[in-house]
Design a protein around this motif. Structure first.
Motif, PDB file in Angstrom:
ATOM      1  N   VAL A  41       0.841  -1.197   0.000  1.00 27.26           N
ATOM      2  CA  VAL A  41       0.000   0.000   0.000  1.00 27.26           C
ATOM      3  C   VAL A  41       0.873   1.243   0.000  1.00 27.26           C
ATOM      4  O   VAL A  41       2.049   1.195   0.344  1.00 27.26           O
ATOM      5  N   SER A  42       0.287   2.346  -0.375  1.00 27.85           N
ATOM      6  CA  SER A  42       0.999   3.617  -0.394  1.00 27.85           C
ATOM      7  C   SER A  42       0.602   4.438   0.813  1.00 27.85           C
ATOM      8  O   SER A  42      -0.430   4.218   1.421  1.00 27.85           O
ATOM      9  N   GLY A  43       1.433   5.396   1.120  1.00 30.93           N
ATOM     10  CA  GLY A  43       1.119   6.319   2.189  1.00 30.93           C
ATOM     11  C   GLY A  43       1.690   5.900   3.522  1.00 30.93           C
ATOM     12  O   GLY A  43       2.425   4.926   3.641  1.00 30.93           O
ATOM     13  N   PHE A  44       1.344   6.654   4.533  1.00 33.25           N
ATOM     14  CA  PHE A  44       1.767   6.410   5.901  1.00 33.25           C
ATOM     15  C   PHE A  44       0.728   5.475   6.510  1.00 33.25           C
ATOM     16  O   PHE A  44      -0.415   5.858   6.709  1.00 33.25           O
ATOM     17  N   VAL A  45       1.120   4.237   6.774  1.00 28.08           N
ATOM     18  CA  VAL A  45       0.191   3.212   7.241  1.00 28.08           C
ATOM     19  C   VAL A  45       0.780   2.518   8.463  1.00 28.08           C
ATOM     20  O   VAL A  45       1.927   2.079   8.433  1.00 28.08           O
ATOM     21  N   ALA A  46      -0.001   2.430   9.517  1.00 26.96           N
ATOM     22  CA  ALA A  46       0.385   1.697  10.733  1.00 26.96           C
ATOM     23  C   ALA A  46       1.757   2.144  11.236  1.00 26.96           C
ATOM     24  O   ALA A  46       2.629   1.329  11.512  1.00 26.96           O
ATOM     25  N   CYS A  47       1.940   3.432  11.339  1.00 28.03           N
ATOM     26  CA  CYS A  47       3.182   4.038  11.851  1.00 28.03           C
ATOM     27  C   CYS A  47       4.395   3.747  10.967  1.00 28.03           C
ATOM     28  O   CYS A  47       5.535   3.818  11.432  1.00 28.03           O
ATOM     29  N   THR A  48       4.181   3.388   9.710  1.00 31.72           N
ATOM     30  CA  THR A  48       5.301   3.064   8.824  1.00 31.72           C
ATOM     31  C   THR A  48       5.181   3.791   7.492  1.00 31.72           C
ATOM     32  O   THR A  48       4.086   4.088   7.024  1.00 31.72           O
ATOM     33  N   THR A  49       6.335   4.018   6.880  1.00 32.40           N
ATOM     34  CA  THR A  49       6.396   4.546   5.525  1.00 32.40           C
ATOM     35  C   THR A  49       6.558   3.357   4.578  1.00 32.40           C
ATOM     36  O   THR A  49       6.767   2.225   5.023  1.00 32.40           O
ATOM     37  N   GLU A  50       6.505   3.623   3.276  1.00 33.13           N
ATOM     38  CA  GLU A  50       6.718   2.543   2.313  1.00 33.13           C
ATOM     39  C   GLU A  50       8.097   1.921   2.503  1.00 33.13           C
ATOM     40  O   GLU A  50       8.244   0.702   2.435  1.00 33.13           O
ATOM     41  N   SER A  51       9.119   2.746   2.753  1.00 29.58           N
ATOM     42  CA  SER A  51      10.472   2.205   2.942  1.00 29.58           C
ATOM     43  C   SER A  51      10.567   1.388   4.230  1.00 29.58           C
ATOM     44  O   SER A  51      11.294   0.392   4.273  1.00 29.58           O
ATOM     45  N   ASP A  52       9.847   1.780   5.281  1.00 31.21           N
ATOM     46  CA  ASP A  52       9.820   0.984   6.514  1.00 31.21           C
ATOM     47  C   ASP A  52       9.234  -0.399   6.239  1.00 31.21           C
ATOM     48  O   ASP A  52       9.774  -1.419   6.684  1.00 31.21           O
ATOM     49  N   ARG A  53       8.115  -0.423   5.518  1.00 27.39           N
ATOM     50  CA  ARG A  53       7.464  -1.709   5.227  1.00 27.39           C
ATOM     51  C   ARG A  53       8.343  -2.570   4.337  1.00 27.39           C
ATOM     52  O   ARG A  53       8.415  -3.791   4.504  1.00 27.39           O
ATOM     53  N   LEU A  54       9.040  -1.942   3.399  1.00 25.71           N
ATOM     54  CA  LEU A  54       9.958  -2.691   2.534  1.00 25.71           C
ATOM     55  C   LEU A  54      11.094  -3.288   3.374  1.00 25.71           C
ATOM     56  O   LEU A  54      11.481  -4.442   3.176  1.00 25.71           O
TER      57      LEU A  54
END
Length: 186
Positions: A71-84
């Motif tokens: 997903v895109s955007g700021f989600v669950a206290c994370t950025t896309e790079s955090d989730r990656l």
């Protein structure tokens, strides 16, 4: 008789513009902003983070955003790079289903090619997705789709087809999330 509504509406539903802000999920370098702009950005990040962290759906949201879909955007206290980073650490690979394109057709010079998006990204590496979309005359979602495709191709080239990892548990995702610097914000 009192009827109690047990549904919970997450804060991102009340203020979607905050969570879809390009500056939150692709923050510029500190040196690219004035002190006042940097202060506004960090205040906005902290507020969004506090609201996300206090949401009763945060754990489910984080797990789904990391394990089930990109997903895109700021989600669950994370950025896309955090989730990656979490996905890399856990060996998670997300394959988006290829479906028919949706949304309104682009008016003008036809569709934007993948090569045009990647060339623009190389020429303007500090531009946000919104700025690249303005440069190319397309939507932000088009830019994000092409950048995601490039990341997937790079990842697919690095991984062998035989390495299909098992689905991580919620605890596994939370453990890696806790190690992120961004998880300590707010």
């Amino acid at each position: 008789m009192t009827i109690v509504d047990e549904t919970t509406t997450p804060p991102c539903a009340y203020e979607p513009d905050v969570y879809l802000d390009d500056l939150l999920h692709s923050p510029p370098a500190r040196t690219d902003l004035s002190a006042a702009d940097w202060e506004r950005l960090t205040t906005k990040q902290a507020a969004a983070h506090r609201q996300c962290a206090g949401c009763p759906l945060m754990v489910e949201c984080l797990y789904r955003a990391v394990v089930e879909m990109d997903v895109s955007g700021f989600v669950a206290c994370t950025t896309e790079s955090d989730r990656l980073a979490i996905r890399r650490r856990l060996g998670i690979e997300i394959h988006e289903p290829t479906t028919v394109a949706y949304g309104a057709a682009r008016v003008g010079g036809g569709p934007v090619s993948h090569e045009a998006v990647m060339t623009a990204r190389q020429a303007y590496p500090k531009d946000t997705c919104h700025q690249l979309a303005d440069r190319l005359g397309c939507s932000t979602s088009t830019i994000k789709r092409h950048l995601r495709r490039a990341r997937e191709r790079k990842r697919d080239d690095a991984l062998s087809p035989a390495s299909a990892p098992a689905r991580p548990s919620v605890a596994d995702v939370l453990d890696v999330f806790d190690e992120l610097e961004s998880s300590r914000t707010a």
